[in-house]
Write an enzyme that holds these catalytic residues in place. Structure first.
Site, PDB file in Angstrom:
ATOM      1  N   SER A  12       0.844  -1.197   0.000  1.00 47.32           N
ATOM      2  CA  SER A  12       0.000   0.000   0.000  1.00 47.32           C
ATOM      3  C   SER A  12       0.876   1.242   0.000  1.00 47.32           C
ATOM      4  O   SER A  12       1.685   1.446   0.916  1.00 47.32           O
ATOM      5  CB  SER A  12      -0.903   0.015   1.231  1.00 47.32           C
ATOM      6  OG  SER A  12      -1.511   1.288   1.375  1.00 47.32           O
ATOM      7  N   HIS A  37      -1.145  -1.189  -4.369  1.00 46.85           N
ATOM      8  CA  HIS A  37      -2.443  -0.906  -3.754  1.00 46.85           C
ATOM      9  C   HIS A  37      -2.540   0.581  -3.410  1.00 46.85           C
ATOM     10  O   HIS A  37      -1.644   1.133  -2.766  1.00 46.85           O
ATOM     11  CB  HIS A  37      -2.593  -1.753  -2.490  1.00 46.85           C
ATOM     12  CG  HIS A  37      -3.943  -1.691  -1.853  1.00 46.85           C
ATOM     13  ND1 HIS A  37      -5.017  -2.450  -2.274  1.00 46.85           N
ATOM     14  CD2 HIS A  37      -4.390  -0.964  -0.802  1.00 46.85           C
ATOM     15  CE1 HIS A  37      -6.059  -2.209  -1.525  1.00 46.85           C
ATOM     16  NE2 HIS A  37      -5.712  -1.292  -0.611  1.00 46.85           N
ATOM     17  N   ASP A  39      -4.863   3.296  -1.504  1.00 46.65           N
ATOM     18  CA  ASP A  39      -5.954   3.513  -0.549  1.00 46.65           C
ATOM     19  C   ASP A  39      -6.505   4.926  -0.713  1.00 46.65           C
ATOM     20  O   ASP A  39      -5.848   5.903  -0.341  1.00 46.65           O
ATOM     21  CB  ASP A  39      -5.447   3.310   0.873  1.00 46.65           C
ATOM     22  CG  ASP A  39      -5.228   1.846   1.215  1.00 46.65           C
ATOM     23  OD1 ASP A  39      -6.156   1.052   1.014  1.00 46.65           O
ATOM     24  OD2 ASP A  39      -4.124   1.502   1.679  1.00 46.65           O
ATOM     25  N   MET A  41      -9.144   7.646   0.419  1.00 43.36           N
ATOM     26  CA  MET A  41      -9.986   7.982   1.562  1.00 43.36           C
ATOM     27  C   MET A  41     -10.496   9.410   1.423  1.00 43.36           C
ATOM     28  O   MET A  41      -9.785  10.285   0.938  1.00 43.36           O
ATOM     29  CB  MET A  41      -9.199   7.835   2.867  1.00 43.36           C
ATOM     30  CG  MET A  41      -8.525   6.481   3.049  1.00 43.36           C
ATOM     31  SD  MET A  41      -7.675   6.387   4.641  1.00 43.36           S
ATOM     32  CE  MET A  41      -6.708   4.885   4.396  1.00 43.36           C
ATOM     33  N   HIS A  70      -8.538   1.025  -3.970  1.00 38.24           N
ATOM     34  CA  HIS A  70      -9.506   0.726  -2.916  1.00 38.24           C
ATOM     35  C   HIS A  70     -10.189   2.026  -2.511  1.00 38.24           C
ATOM     36  O   HIS A  70      -9.582   2.890  -1.878  1.00 38.24           O
ATOM     37  CB  HIS A  70      -8.750   0.094  -1.738  1.00 38.24           C
ATOM     38  CG  HIS A  70      -9.602  -0.215  -0.556  1.00 38.24           C
ATOM     39  ND1 HIS A  70      -9.059  -0.576   0.669  1.00 38.24           N
ATOM     40  CD2 HIS A  70     -10.947  -0.229  -0.372  1.00 38.24           C
ATOM     41  CE1 HIS A  70     -10.030  -0.795   1.525  1.00 38.24           C
ATOM     42  NE2 HIS A  70     -11.191  -0.575   0.931  1.00 38.24           N
ATOM     43  N   MET A  72     -12.347   4.002  -0.302  1.00 41.07           N
ATOM     44  CA  MET A  72     -12.989   4.165   1.007  1.00 41.07           C
ATOM     45  C   MET A  72     -13.659   5.526   0.997  1.00 41.07           C
ATOM     46  O   MET A  72     -13.252   6.458   1.713  1.00 41.07           O
ATOM     47  CB  MET A  72     -11.944   4.027   2.117  1.00 41.07           C
ATOM     48  CG  MET A  72     -11.473   2.604   2.301  1.00 41.07           C
ATOM     49  SD  MET A  72     -10.063   2.442   3.422  1.00 41.07           S
ATOM     50  CE  MET A  72      -8.714   2.633   2.244  1.00 41.07           C
ATOM     51  N   MET A 141     -11.509  -6.343   5.183  1.00 42.86           N
ATOM     52  CA  MET A 141     -10.773  -5.427   6.051  1.00 42.86           C
ATOM     53  C   MET A 141     -10.493  -6.121   7.378  1.00 42.86           C
ATOM     54  O   MET A 141     -11.415  -6.558   8.064  1.00 42.86           O
ATOM     55  CB  MET A 141     -11.576  -4.148   6.302  1.00 42.86           C
ATOM     56  CG  MET A 141     -11.815  -3.288   5.062  1.00 42.86           C
ATOM     57  SD  MET A 141     -10.290  -2.686   4.305  1.00 42.86           S
ATOM     58  CE  MET A 141      -9.537  -1.751   5.646  1.00 42.86           C
ATOM     59  N   GLY A 146      -9.345   3.439   7.493  1.00 37.97           N
ATOM     60  CA  GLY A 146      -9.123   4.860   7.747  1.00 37.97           C
ATOM     61  C   GLY A 146      -7.687   5.235   8.040  1.00 37.97           C
ATOM     62  O   GLY A 146      -7.272   6.346   7.742  1.00 37.97           O
ATOM     63  N   ASP A 177      -6.733  -6.632   3.813  1.00 34.45           N
ATOM     64  CA  ASP A 177      -6.212  -5.269   3.959  1.00 34.45           C
ATOM     65  C   ASP A 177      -6.239  -4.890   5.429  1.00 34.45           C
ATOM     66  O   ASP A 177      -7.301  -4.692   6.008  1.00 34.45           O
ATOM     67  CB  ASP A 177      -7.064  -4.298   3.137  1.00 34.45           C
ATOM     68  CG  ASP A 177      -6.448  -2.909   3.057  1.00 34.45           C
ATOM     69  OD1 ASP A 177      -5.452  -2.647   3.764  1.00 34.45           O
ATOM     70  OD2 ASP A 177      -6.970  -2.080   2.294  1.00 34.45           O
ATOM     71  N   GLY A 199       1.312  -2.398   4.192  1.00 33.60           N
ATOM     72  CA  GLY A 199       1.868  -1.055   4.115  1.00 33.60           C
ATOM     73  C   GLY A 199       3.171  -0.946   4.874  1.00 33.60           C
ATOM     74  O   GLY A 199       4.257  -1.103   4.320  1.00 33.60           O
ATOM     75  N   SER A 200       3.058  -0.703   6.172  1.00 32.40           N
ATOM     76  CA  SER A 200       4.261  -0.525   6.980  1.00 32.40           C
ATOM     77  C   SER A 200       5.126  -1.772   6.984  1.00 32.40           C
ATOM     78  O   SER A 200       6.361  -1.672   7.066  1.00 32.40           O
ATOM     79  CB  SER A 200       3.881  -0.134   8.412  1.00 32.40           C
ATOM     80  OG  SER A 200       2.984  -1.078   8.981  1.00 32.40           O
TER      81      SER A 200
END
Length: 229
Positions: A12, A37, A39, A41, A70, A72, A141, A146, A177, A199-200
Site C-alpha cells: 500500500s 495498492h 488507498d 480515503m 480501494h 474508502m 478489512m 481509515g 487489507d 503497508g508498513s
C-alpha cells in the site's frame, strides 16, 4: 490480468514516501511486489483524507503491473469513471458506502475495470451472498478502515474461511487489507486469501535509496504465507 490463486503481495503506497511516489512504485515492483495498492480515503466515509484520481493518473506510468484502487469513499458511483480513466485495473467499493452496491459493481465493470467489493470488520460475510457473481475480488478489512499501522483483528480469519467456502470455484480473489505481517499472513493464507495488502510491513526500514529492504520484507511476507499452504 490473469486469474490465479497464488499468493500476491500488494504494498500500500499509503506507507510510501509521498514526495517520491513514482520512484516508490518502481522500487516495490522491482523488489517483487505483484500489485500496487492505492488507498483512497475521503475524510467522510473514513476519518482520513488521501488520494484522488489525479494521483492515480500520475503514478500509473510508473506501474508495470496491477494498480489496485480501494475506494474508502461515499458516495462511490460519481467517481468510478475518473478512477477507471486514471488507469485502475481493479476498483473496490465498500458494501457499506451506499444503498445500491449492486449498481456500483455494475458501473465498475461497465467502465472496463475488475470489480472489487470491500467489507468492514463488523459486516457479516453473508451480506455478500447475492453479489459474488458480480465481483472479481473481495477485500476483507482486517482493521477498521481509515488509517495505516493498525493491529490485525483476529476474528476476521474465520470470516475469510467462510468467504472462501462461499466463493467455491468462482474466479474471485480474496484480498486482506490491514495488519498484514509475517505473523498474520499465514493465518489468512491458510483460510483462503491470495492477495495480501501490506503497508508498513513492506516499507518499514527501506527507501528508494535502499530498496533492497522492500525486497526482503516482501519476500518474508510471501514465504510466511506460502508456508501455511
Amino acid at each position: 490480468m490473469t486469474f490465479s490463486r497464488k499468493i500476491k503481495i500488494a504494498p500500500s503506497i499509503l506507507s510510501a514516501d509521498f514526495a517520491s511516489f513514482g520512484a516508490e512504485c518502481r522500487a516495490i515492483e522491482a523488489q517483487g511486489a505483484d500489485w500496487v495498492h492505492v488507498d483512497v480515503m475521503d475524510g467522510h466515509f473514513v476519518p482520513n483524507l488521501t488520494f484522488g484520481p489525479a494521483t492515480c493518473a500520475a503514478i500509473r506510468p510508473h506501474i508495470k503491473g496491477v494498480m489496485d484502487v480501494h475506494l474508502m469513499i461515499a458516495p462511490v458511483d460519481a467517481y468510478i469513471e475518473a478512477f477507471a480513466a486514471a488507469g485502475a485495473d481493479v476498483i473496490s467499493a465498500h458494501l457499506e458506502a451506499g444503498p445500491h452496491i449492486h449498481r456500483s459493481l455494475q458501473a465498475i465493470r461497465g467502465a472496463g475495470v475488475k470489480a472489487g467489493l470491500a467489507i468492514n470488520p463488523g459486516t457479516p460475510v453473508e451480506a455478500l451472498e447475492y453479489l459474488l457473481d458480480m465481483v472479481d475480488l473481495v477485500c476483507v478489512m482486517t482493521v477498521n478502515p481509515g488509517f495505516g499501522g493498525q493491529s490485525f483483528i483476529q476474528s476476521q480469519v474465520a470470516k475469510v474461511a467462510r468467504l472462501r467456502a462461499m466463493i467455491g470455484d468462482r474466479p474471485v480473489h480474496i484480498e486482506i487489507d490491514g495488519g498484514v505481517t509475517t505473523q498474520t499472513a499465514p493465518l489468512v493464507a491458510a483460510a483462503g486469501a491470495d492477495v495480501l495488502v501490506a503497508g508498513s510491513a513492506v516499507f518499514k526500514g527501506g527507501s528508494v535509496d535502499n530498496p533492497a529492504v522492500y525486497g526482503s520484507n516482501i519476500a518474508a511476507i510471501r514465504a510466511a504465507a506460502q508456508g501455511a499452504l
